[in-house]
Design a protein around this motif. Sequence first.
Motif, PDB file in Angstrom:
ATOM      1  N   GLN A 140      20.378  19.486 -38.012  1.00 24.83           N
ATOM      2  CA  GLN A 140      18.990  18.667 -37.466  1.00 24.83           C
ATOM      3  C   GLN A 140      18.412  18.067 -38.370  1.00 24.83           C
ATOM      4  OE1 GLN A 140      17.149  21.443 -34.827  1.00 24.83           O
ATOM      5  NE2 GLN A 140      18.664  21.824 -33.257  1.00 24.83           N
ATOM      6  N   LEU A 141      17.854  18.591 -39.476  1.00 22.56           N
ATOM      7  CA  LEU A 141      17.409  18.143 -40.721  1.00 22.56           C
ATOM      8  C   LEU A 141      17.898  16.976 -41.319  1.00 22.56           C
ATOM      9  CD1 LEU A 141      16.187  21.345 -42.746  1.00 22.56           C
ATOM     10  CD2 LEU A 141      14.727  19.907 -41.529  1.00 22.56           C
ATOM     11  N   LEU A 142      19.507  17.160 -41.532  1.00 23.67           N
ATOM     12  CA  LEU A 142      20.076  16.019 -42.111  1.00 23.67           C
ATOM     13  C   LEU A 142      20.020  14.734 -40.995  1.00 23.67           C
ATOM     14  CD1 LEU A 142      23.256  17.933 -43.530  1.00 23.67           C
ATOM     15  CD2 LEU A 142      21.712  16.623 -44.814  1.00 23.67           C
ATOM     16  N   ASP A 143      20.209  15.082 -39.661  1.00 24.99           N
ATOM     17  CA  ASP A 143      20.236  14.262 -38.602  1.00 24.99           C
ATOM     18  C   ASP A 143      18.825  13.318 -38.448  1.00 24.99           C
ATOM     19  OD1 ASP A 143      21.610  12.841 -36.256  1.00 24.99           O
ATOM     20  OD2 ASP A 143      19.901  13.724 -35.480  1.00 24.99           O
ATOM     21  N   LYS A 144      17.787  14.212 -38.862  1.00 25.59           N
ATOM     22  CA  LYS A 144      16.295  13.694 -38.627  1.00 25.59           C
ATOM     23  C   LYS A 144      15.923  12.822 -39.748  1.00 25.59           C
ATOM     24  CE  LYS A 144      11.486  14.925 -38.159  1.00 25.59           C
ATOM     25  NZ  LYS A 144      10.741  16.133 -38.120  1.00 25.59           N
ATOM     26  N   ALA A 145      16.744  13.046 -40.881  1.00 25.82           N
ATOM     27  CA  ALA A 145      16.418  12.221 -42.194  1.00 25.82           C
ATOM     28  C   ALA A 145      17.415  11.029 -42.171  1.00 25.82           C
ATOM     29  CB  ALA A 145      16.691  12.969 -43.304  1.00 25.82           C
ATOM     30  N   GLY A 146      18.620  11.009 -41.224  1.00 22.66           N
ATOM     31  CA  GLY A 146      19.538   9.934 -41.346  1.00 22.66           C
ATOM     32  C   GLY A 146      20.469  10.104 -42.644  1.00 22.66           C
ATOM     33  N   LEU A 147      20.663  11.317 -42.887  1.00 21.33           N
ATOM     34  CA  LEU A 147      21.757  11.494 -44.037  1.00 21.33           C
ATOM     35  C   LEU A 147      23.003  12.009 -43.500  1.00 21.33           C
ATOM     36  CD1 LEU A 147      19.445  13.243 -46.628  1.00 21.33           C
ATOM     37  CD2 LEU A 147      20.122  10.910 -46.655  1.00 21.33           C
ATOM     38  N   PRO A 148      24.199  11.780 -44.343  1.00 18.44           N
ATOM     39  CA  PRO A 148      25.306  12.007 -43.760  1.00 18.44           C
ATOM     40  C   PRO A 148      25.422  13.576 -44.364  1.00 18.44           C
ATOM     41  CG  PRO A 148      25.525  10.673 -45.736  1.00 18.44           C
ATOM     42  CD  PRO A 148      24.151  10.451 -45.312  1.00 18.44           C
ATOM     43  N   PRO A 149      26.132  14.231 -43.525  1.00 15.54           N
ATOM     44  CA  PRO A 149      26.195  15.767 -44.032  1.00 15.54           C
ATOM     45  C   PRO A 149      26.983  15.983 -45.232  1.00 15.54           C
ATOM     46  CG  PRO A 149      26.832  15.474 -41.903  1.00 15.54           C
ATOM     47  CD  PRO A 149      26.644  14.019 -42.394  1.00 15.54           C
ATOM     48  N   GLU A 150      27.836  14.853 -45.823  1.00 13.04           N
ATOM     49  CA  GLU A 150      28.688  15.084 -47.076  1.00 13.04           C
ATOM     50  C   GLU A 150      27.529  15.068 -48.123  1.00 13.04           C
ATOM     51  OE1 GLU A 150      31.031  13.858 -43.937  1.00 13.04           O
ATOM     52  OE2 GLU A 150      29.063  12.910 -44.513  1.00 13.04           O
ATOM     53  N   SER A 151      26.268  14.907 -47.934  1.00 11.52           N
ATOM     54  CA  SER A 151      25.524  14.552 -49.147  1.00 11.52           C
ATOM     55  C   SER A 151      24.682  15.823 -49.669  1.00 11.52           C
ATOM     56  CB  SER A 151      24.547  13.594 -48.755  1.00 11.52           C
ATOM     57  OG  SER A 151      23.528  14.022 -47.703  1.00 11.52           O
ATOM     58  N   LEU A 152      24.933  17.066 -48.462  1.00 12.45           N
ATOM     59  CA  LEU A 152      24.404  18.244 -49.081  1.00 12.45           C
ATOM     60  C   LEU A 152      25.396  19.150 -49.401  1.00 12.45           C
ATOM     61  CD1 LEU A 152      21.677  19.647 -49.054  1.00 12.45           C
ATOM     62  CD2 LEU A 152      22.371  20.498 -46.611  1.00 12.45           C
ATOM     63  N   ILE A 153      25.121  19.928 -50.415  1.00 14.17           N
ATOM     64  CA  ILE A 153      26.143  21.156 -50.778  1.00 14.17           C
ATOM     65  C   ILE A 153      25.204  22.217 -50.825  1.00 14.17           C
ATOM     66  CG2 ILE A 153      27.393  22.052 -52.646  1.00 14.17           C
ATOM     67  CD1 ILE A 153      27.988  19.184 -53.726  1.00 14.17           C
ATOM     68  N   ILE A 154      25.565  23.445 -49.942  1.00 14.48           N
ATOM     69  CA  ILE A 154      24.950  24.704 -50.039  1.00 14.48           C
ATOM     70  C   ILE A 154      25.631  25.586 -51.002  1.00 14.48           C
ATOM     71  CG2 ILE A 154      24.416  26.595 -48.443  1.00 14.48           C
ATOM     72  CD1 ILE A 154      23.207  24.316 -47.737  1.00 14.48           C
ATOM     73  N   GLU A 155      24.857  26.187 -51.945  1.00 18.28           N
ATOM     74  CA  GLU A 155      25.313  27.115 -52.981  1.00 18.28           C
ATOM     75  C   GLU A 155      25.005  28.406 -52.641  1.00 18.28           C
ATOM     76  OE1 GLU A 155      24.104  26.049 -56.977  1.00 18.28           O
ATOM     77  OE2 GLU A 155      24.839  24.077 -56.740  1.00 18.28           O
ATOM     78  N   LEU A 156      26.022  29.337 -52.698  1.00 21.50           N
ATOM     79  CA  LEU A 156      25.819  30.780 -52.634  1.00 21.50           C
ATOM     80  C   LEU A 156      26.801  31.567 -53.683  1.00 21.50           C
ATOM     81  CD1 LEU A 156      26.652  30.915 -48.717  1.00 21.50           C
ATOM     82  CD2 LEU A 156      24.466  31.769 -49.661  1.00 21.50           C
ATOM     83  N   THR A 157      26.225  32.574 -54.077  1.00 23.56           N
ATOM     84  CA  THR A 157      26.792  33.354 -55.030  1.00 23.56           C
ATOM     85  C   THR A 157      28.077  34.205 -54.408  1.00 23.56           C
ATOM     86  OG1 THR A 157      25.622  35.370 -54.770  1.00 23.56           O
ATOM     87  CG2 THR A 157      24.638  33.877 -56.381  1.00 23.56           C
ATOM     88  N   GLU A 158      29.013  34.749 -55.357  1.00 26.73           N
ATOM     89  CA  GLU A 158      30.212  35.383 -54.970  1.00 26.73           C
ATOM     90  C   GLU A 158      29.835  36.648 -54.225  1.00 26.73           C
ATOM     91  OE1 GLU A 158      33.647  35.557 -57.554  1.00 26.73           O
ATOM     92  OE2 GLU A 158      32.049  34.927 -59.229  1.00 26.73           O
ATOM     93  N   HIS A 159      28.654  37.350 -54.765  1.00 24.32           N
ATOM     94  CA  HIS A 159      28.319  38.345 -54.049  1.00 24.32           C
ATOM     95  C   HIS A 159      27.933  38.130 -52.603  1.00 24.32           C
ATOM     96  CE1 HIS A 159      28.493  41.369 -57.410  1.00 24.32           C
ATOM     97  NE2 HIS A 159      28.107  40.489 -58.170  1.00 24.32           N
ATOM     98  N   ASP A 218      32.774  22.134 -41.196  1.00 21.71           N
ATOM     99  CA  ASP A 218      33.218  21.192 -40.183  1.00 21.71           C
ATOM    100  C   ASP A 218      32.315  20.120 -39.983  1.00 21.71           C
ATOM    101  OD1 ASP A 218      35.197  23.174 -39.699  1.00 21.71           O
ATOM    102  OD2 ASP A 218      34.322  24.104 -37.830  1.00 21.71           O
ATOM    103  N   ALA A 219      30.811  20.047 -39.950  1.00 22.75           N
ATOM    104  CA  ALA A 219      30.373  19.000 -39.990  1.00 22.75           C
ATOM    105  C   ALA A 219      30.209  18.038 -41.200  1.00 22.75           C
ATOM    106  CB  ALA A 219      28.769  19.543 -39.514  1.00 22.75           C
ATOM    107  N   GLY A 220      30.833  18.633 -42.394  1.00 20.34           N
ATOM    108  CA  GLY A 220      30.716  17.853 -43.520  1.00 20.34           C
ATOM    109  C   GLY A 220      30.016  18.249 -44.686  1.00 20.34           C
TER     110      GLY A 220
END
Length: 822
Positions: free
Chosen positions: A641-660, A677-679
């Motif tokens: 919803q934040l991406l859609d509201k800002a008009g950004l494609p989902p491909e522009s965002l990367i979520i970082e998580l550690t191995e643990h 699945d959304a990009g």
Amino acid sequence: MITDQWLRAPGPRLTLNRGQQVVAAILVLLLVTLVVVSIQSSADQRAYTHHTARTEPVSNNTFFTVRDSLTYIEKAEQYLLGVVPRRDVQLARALLAQRLRVIAANGVSAADAASPEYRWALNALDSVIAEAPAGILPADQRTKWAGTILPRAEVLSEATHALVAGNPNGLHRFDRSAEEGLLRGRVVQLAMLIAALVLAAALVWWIAANVVRQYRDTRRAFDDERDTLRKTEDRLDRVSALERGQARILERIATADPVSSVLRQIVQLAAEVSGATAVRIAMGPRSVVYPIGSDVSEAPAWTGTVTDTADTAGTLEVYGDPESFDDLAHTTLVRCRDLVTLALERDASARRLSYQASHDALTGLANRSLLLSRLSQSLMLARHRGTPLAVLFCDLDRFKMVNDSIGHAGGDELLIEAARRLSTTVRETDTVARLGGDEFVVLCPELPDRAQAITLAERIRTTLSAPYTIDGKEAFVDASIGITFADESTVSGAELMREADVAMYRAKLTDGSHINVFDSHLEAEVAQRLDLDTALRHAVGRNQLRLSAQPIVTLDTGVITGFEVLLQWHRPGMPVLYPGAFIPLAEDNGMIVEIGRWVLRETIETLARWRADGLALDLTMSVNVSPRQVREPGFAEEVLQLLDKAGLPPESLIIELTEHALVDLRVAHPVLARLRDAGVSVSLDDFGTGYSSLTQLRTLPVDQIKLDRSFAAALDHGDAKQRAVVQSVVSLASALALDLVVEGIETVAERDTLLDLGARKGQGFLYHQPVLCDLARALLETGGVCAVPAEGSYSALAASAVPSPSLSVNVRSQLPSPSVST
């Protein structure tokens, strides 16, 4: 007991003749009319009283609001003079807040009744008081703060006096016609009451004459029944004795008298009322006889079976002539048998409640109450004998996450198993207690020495950290243990508990061994952490958080392909704090969810502004996300919803998580799958520092891996093994079609080696240090390229904050790690 003949005997009857009935009817009619008139008069009186009193509380409310507001202003001025500490000002403000919540009779609170100017002035003064130094204001700061506080105090004072001017308090005027109507109603009521009294007196006199006549007639009937009454006196005495004795015994049972004493009273009551020669209660080895020493060797005349809650059979045995027992005797014996059963059940219930009151319902361990009682006793013995006494405070690390994963039933099963392990690990003389949740305490009295307590703590931690099998699945938790010892200065058991809790709290913050022994310095450290916790809870609302960004570049050209978003905490008058200093605290107190939500929103809005200005059209923004944030319901939908509201494609965002985090978040994989699945891409941060299993890497839902900075730093030493490890990671990423980013590149030699090994993207001080978003934007406006400096130096922007490459080690300790964010 009254006989049937007595129940059938005629009694005096009070009857009214026709004349008395007419007078009684008139009296009833008059009384009904009087009641109706009284009800109407009362309703008129309530309406009049409500009308006259409606405005009274409103004036009082305004008066007290003005009084408390002026008190608040006065305390603020005294604070500027150094007379009172800031706490007194805040106390006056708290009293004013309580007054503003008071609701007047008209349903309006004092705050809502105040003018907008007053509320604005009050908020203005509140904001500056909140920023003022705590305690007594130093003399050298009074002029500075006077210039800020006094103008706002004067504005609030004017607004307060305006409340008085806008709410004049006049005298209430009474409605004369209403008063006259009320007075007439009272006169009518009085006249009707006098008439009713006269009629009632006449009727009573008339009825009394009839009663005297009827009394003479019925007295003769009562004389005829005298003999019958005398015959029942003995029976009534026995009934009375039975009822009194039963009530007395029930009272003893209810007040938890010793069961042996209650049983003695029961056999005595059975013998006295039934007329038996002896009564005995036999319950296994327990036997009670009345009278004491009676011969009970022969067969009893009557036997009743008694069963207590433990299903132990017993008997109530009565000795004597069976023919002498009438129906009342049998009733008495049945009741006494039931009293025996009730006494035994009450005794068993008391024992059960006593156990429940002193033990944990889930694990069966001692609870806080029993622990403190034993701790107090052990402390007294320790002082008397001079032997060491230790208290170990244990907390299961990662239990909440495991509990969320396996469910509360599974979490309870884990706690039960942990309690069992604890009980089998300690000595028989030790007490294991559960305080609630995943907190356990071990009381160790009479230890030979302190070293044994530490050895026991190590054994407990090893035992509790072993895998748990819940519903066929393995679960892992660790344990943090705080230890404290009683000495001659120990005041109470509660003090020892607090010290052990503080030591445990510090142990949770310690890397490696999670066992900590209490010392006096820990209290100050924990107090400082609590202050930081309080400030962190207001950081978002006070706009103290700032985003910085470190470029992610192509290694050979320095062209920026994206940014990793990092977080800084700018507290007024305090050094800037980086994530490593406050993110673990945010994880503990739950603020990580709110902070993470703020970082995501700010990151997406920043990238949207850059794209709207023609910048960063093909760039990505990488944001570290907490596992706790991913477990929040609706996380994936919130991001999209934040991406859609800002008009950004989902491909522009990367979520970082550690191995643990990714391994622990297996239940959250559907959430990550929804984002992918959304990009939105998912990045595996700090790769190589966690589990590093090829199977896990194959199954984890990731699109990118970020090689930890330790691998790039090791390349400077020319280690062939390290070079081979990096080469294998590059090949592995290529084989699995994963994007590879190398973190922490600081020298040209590291860059060149990575290029030779096939790495193409990275980040580090060699290219650029993390900068605030405005400087990151300026970097894009100047071409979006990070120029690589000559060997042995940093880029121009980095050099402004990091003077020389020789300080790179210190820079790591002061600046945020690119892999540590929210």
